[in-house]
Design a protein around this motif. Structure first.
Motif, short mmCIF file in Angstrom:
data_model
loop_
_atom_site.label_atom_id
_atom_site.label_comp_id
_atom_site.label_asym_id
_atom_site.label_seq_id
_atom_site.Cartn_x
_atom_site.Cartn_y
_atom_site.Cartn_z
N TYR A 8 -16.93 64.30 -27.73
CA TYR A 8 -17.79 63.07 -27.77
C TYR A 8 -17.49 62.26 -28.86
CZ TYR A 8 -20.72 65.75 -30.69
OH TYR A 8 -20.96 66.49 -31.67
N ALA A 9 -17.73 60.91 -28.85
CA ALA A 9 -17.54 59.99 -29.90
C ALA A 9 -18.15 58.72 -29.52
CB ALA A 9 -16.04 59.92 -30.06
N SER A 10 -18.06 57.94 -30.54
CA SER A 10 -18.42 56.33 -30.36
C SER A 10 -17.25 55.87 -29.49
CB SER A 10 -18.69 55.88 -31.60
OG SER A 10 -17.78 55.80 -32.46
N MET A 11 -17.61 54.62 -29.35
CA MET A 11 -16.47 53.68 -28.83
C MET A 11 -15.21 53.50 -29.83
SD MET A 11 -17.77 52.18 -25.91
CE MET A 11 -16.70 50.56 -25.76
N ASN A 12 -13.78 53.65 -29.33
CA ASN A 12 -12.92 53.49 -30.08
C ASN A 12 -12.23 54.63 -30.69
OD1 ASN A 12 -12.56 50.58 -29.19
ND2 ASN A 12 -14.21 50.13 -30.82
N ALA A 13 -12.76 55.87 -30.37
CA ALA A 13 -12.30 56.89 -31.12
C ALA A 13 -11.29 57.85 -30.34
CB ALA A 13 -13.76 57.92 -30.95
N GLY A 14 -10.67 57.07 -29.11
CA GLY A 14 -9.52 57.67 -28.53
C GLY A 14 -9.95 58.99 -27.61
N LYS A 15 -10.92 58.79 -26.92
CA LYS A 15 -11.42 59.75 -26.06
C LYS A 15 -10.56 59.80 -24.75
CE LYS A 15 -15.44 58.15 -25.66
NZ LYS A 15 -15.38 56.98 -26.60
N SER A 16 -10.34 58.62 -24.41
CA SER A 16 -9.22 58.52 -23.07
C SER A 16 -7.76 58.97 -23.56
CB SER A 16 -9.23 57.25 -22.43
OG SER A 16 -10.56 56.90 -21.74
N THR A 17 -7.40 58.56 -24.53
CA THR A 17 -5.98 59.08 -25.18
C THR A 17 -5.99 60.68 -25.37
OG1 THR A 17 -6.06 56.88 -26.44
CG2 THR A 17 -4.34 58.73 -27.01
N THR A 18 -6.92 61.12 -25.83
CA THR A 18 -6.95 62.61 -26.03
C THR A 18 -6.89 63.32 -24.77
OG1 THR A 18 -8.26 62.34 -28.36
CG2 THR A 18 -8.02 64.39 -27.05
N ASP A 118 -26.12 55.76 -26.36
CA ASP A 118 -25.94 54.38 -25.91
C ASP A 118 -26.17 53.37 -26.99
OD1 ASP A 118 -28.63 54.20 -26.47
OD2 ASP A 118 -29.17 54.21 -24.24
N PHE A 119 -26.31 52.24 -26.68
CA PHE A 119 -26.47 51.20 -27.70
C PHE A 119 -27.70 51.20 -28.59
CE2 PHE A 119 -28.61 49.61 -24.15
CZ PHE A 119 -29.48 48.17 -24.70
N ARG A 120 -28.65 52.07 -28.03
CA ARG A 120 -30.10 52.28 -28.72
C ARG A 120 -29.76 53.36 -29.52
NH1 ARG A 120 -32.10 50.73 -23.31
NH2 ARG A 120 -31.68 52.87 -22.89
N THR A 151 -20.27 56.72 -35.67
CA THR A 151 -21.01 57.57 -34.60
C THR A 151 -22.11 56.76 -33.54
OG1 THR A 151 -22.94 57.90 -36.15
CG2 THR A 151 -21.44 59.49 -36.21
N MET A 152 -22.09 55.45 -33.91
CA MET A 152 -23.12 54.61 -33.26
C MET A 152 -22.41 53.72 -32.17
SD MET A 152 -25.62 56.21 -33.92
CE MET A 152 -27.10 55.42 -33.14
N ASN A 153 -22.94 53.02 -31.29
CA ASN A 153 -22.31 51.94 -30.43
C ASN A 153 -23.25 50.94 -30.39
OD1 ASN A 153 -20.05 53.87 -29.30
ND2 ASN A 153 -21.89 54.90 -28.45
N LEU A 154 -22.82 49.73 -31.32
CA LEU A 154 -23.90 48.72 -31.08
C LEU A 154 -23.16 47.71 -30.12
CD1 LEU A 154 -25.94 47.01 -32.85
CD2 LEU A 154 -24.08 45.83 -33.91
N ARG A 155 -24.21 47.16 -29.28
CA ARG A 155 -23.96 46.23 -28.32
C ARG A 155 -24.15 44.84 -28.76
NH1 ARG A 155 -27.00 46.66 -22.63
NH2 ARG A 155 -25.79 48.21 -22.60
N VAL A 156 -23.04 44.00 -28.50
CA VAL A 156 -23.08 42.64 -29.01
C VAL A 156 -23.19 41.55 -27.89
CG1 VAL A 156 -22.34 43.25 -31.23
CG2 VAL A 156 -20.64 42.46 -29.43
N SER A 157 -23.97 40.30 -28.33
CA SER A 157 -23.98 39.33 -27.18
C SER A 157 -22.74 38.57 -27.15
CB SER A 157 -25.18 38.53 -27.55
OG SER A 157 -24.81 37.88 -28.78
N ASP A 158 -22.63 37.74 -26.11
CA ASP A 158 -21.44 36.82 -26.22
C ASP A 158 -20.79 36.06 -27.45
OD1 ASP A 158 -20.97 37.71 -23.63
OD2 ASP A 158 -21.88 35.77 -22.73
N THR A 159 -22.20 35.85 -28.22
CA THR A 159 -21.86 35.27 -29.61
C THR A 159 -21.76 36.12 -30.83
OG1 THR A 159 -24.24 34.83 -29.86
CG2 THR A 159 -22.93 33.12 -28.71
N GLY A 160 -21.82 37.47 -30.38
CA GLY A 160 -21.44 38.57 -31.50
C GLY A 160 -22.78 38.92 -31.96
N GLU A 161 -24.08 38.49 -31.68
CA GLU A 161 -25.33 39.00 -32.15
C GLU A 161 -25.62 40.34 -31.63
OE1 GLU A 161 -27.03 37.12 -34.36
OE2 GLU A 161 -25.15 35.80 -34.39
#
Length: 193
Positions: A8-18, A118-120, A151-161
């Motif tokens: 397990y990991a956050s986004m962009n850790a290479g899970k699919s690559t591994t 998740d993002f929360r 270790t966390m996944n922050l969800r952002v809006s279309d404007t980056g908020e």
């Protein structure tokens, strides 16, 4: 004895690559594998695609897929050395138990790769059960913009908020999510008041 693994990991850790590297290692030795990923994620043409360009075909599971039945049938027709599951956070509790049964009764190692939270910051249902019953767990490392482990996944809006509310599942990549350390995640959502 086969085991149930959770990477397990956050986004962009290479899970699919591994996952794809593990699959390659089995196949290079002439061993058959079976790959699965969540049907909900349809962003790419190939069911499993890493950010560095590696891809593989895979079966897609839905909440109604009986992994025990599907894998057992394939294993009876042509023995499998390993089952690899991407996006394992989307497994149901029952499907995680089916994976455990595959390891325990069919003696097939099952390697699950997915997000922990998740993002929360809440556990995904599949991840919660995997954390509870997996024989082996390993956190894969991603890096926050500050250099700390993300270790966390922050969800952002279309404007980056920063987005702190909404449905648990919203499919997206770098345009929708940022991998952050806990401190920057909490600061982004004003959790440290």
């Amino acid at each position: 004895m086969a085991k149930l693994y959770f990477y397990y990991a956050s986004m962009n850790a290479g899970k699919s690559t591994t996952l794809l590297q593990a699959d390659f290692n089995y196949r290079e030795r002439g061993m058959a594998t079976m790959l699965w990923t969540a049907a909900i994620d349809t962003r790419t043409e190939s069911p499993i695609a890493s950010r560095i360009g590696l891809t593989a075909d895979a079966r897609r599971f839905t909440p109604g897929t009986n992994l025990w039945s599907e894998v057992s049938s394939q294993h009876a027709a042509s023995p499998l050395a390993c089952v690899l599951i991407d996006e394992a956070q989307f497994l149901t509790a029952m499907q995680v138990w089916q994976c455990a049964r595959l390891a325990d009764e069919a003696n097939i190692p099952v390697l699950c790769y997915g997000l922990r939270t998740d993002f929360r910051g809440d556990l995904f249902p599949g991840s919660a059960v995997l954390l509870g019953i997996a024989d082996s767990m390993q956190e894969l490392k991603a890096v926050c913009h500050c250099g700390r482990k993300a270790t966390m996944n922050l969800r952002v809006s279309d404007t980056g908020e920063a987005v702190g509310e909404g449905a648990q599942t919203e499919i997206g990549g770098n345009e929708r999510y940022l991998a952050l350390c806990r401190r920057h995640f909490a600061q982004s959502l004003a959790m440290y008041k």
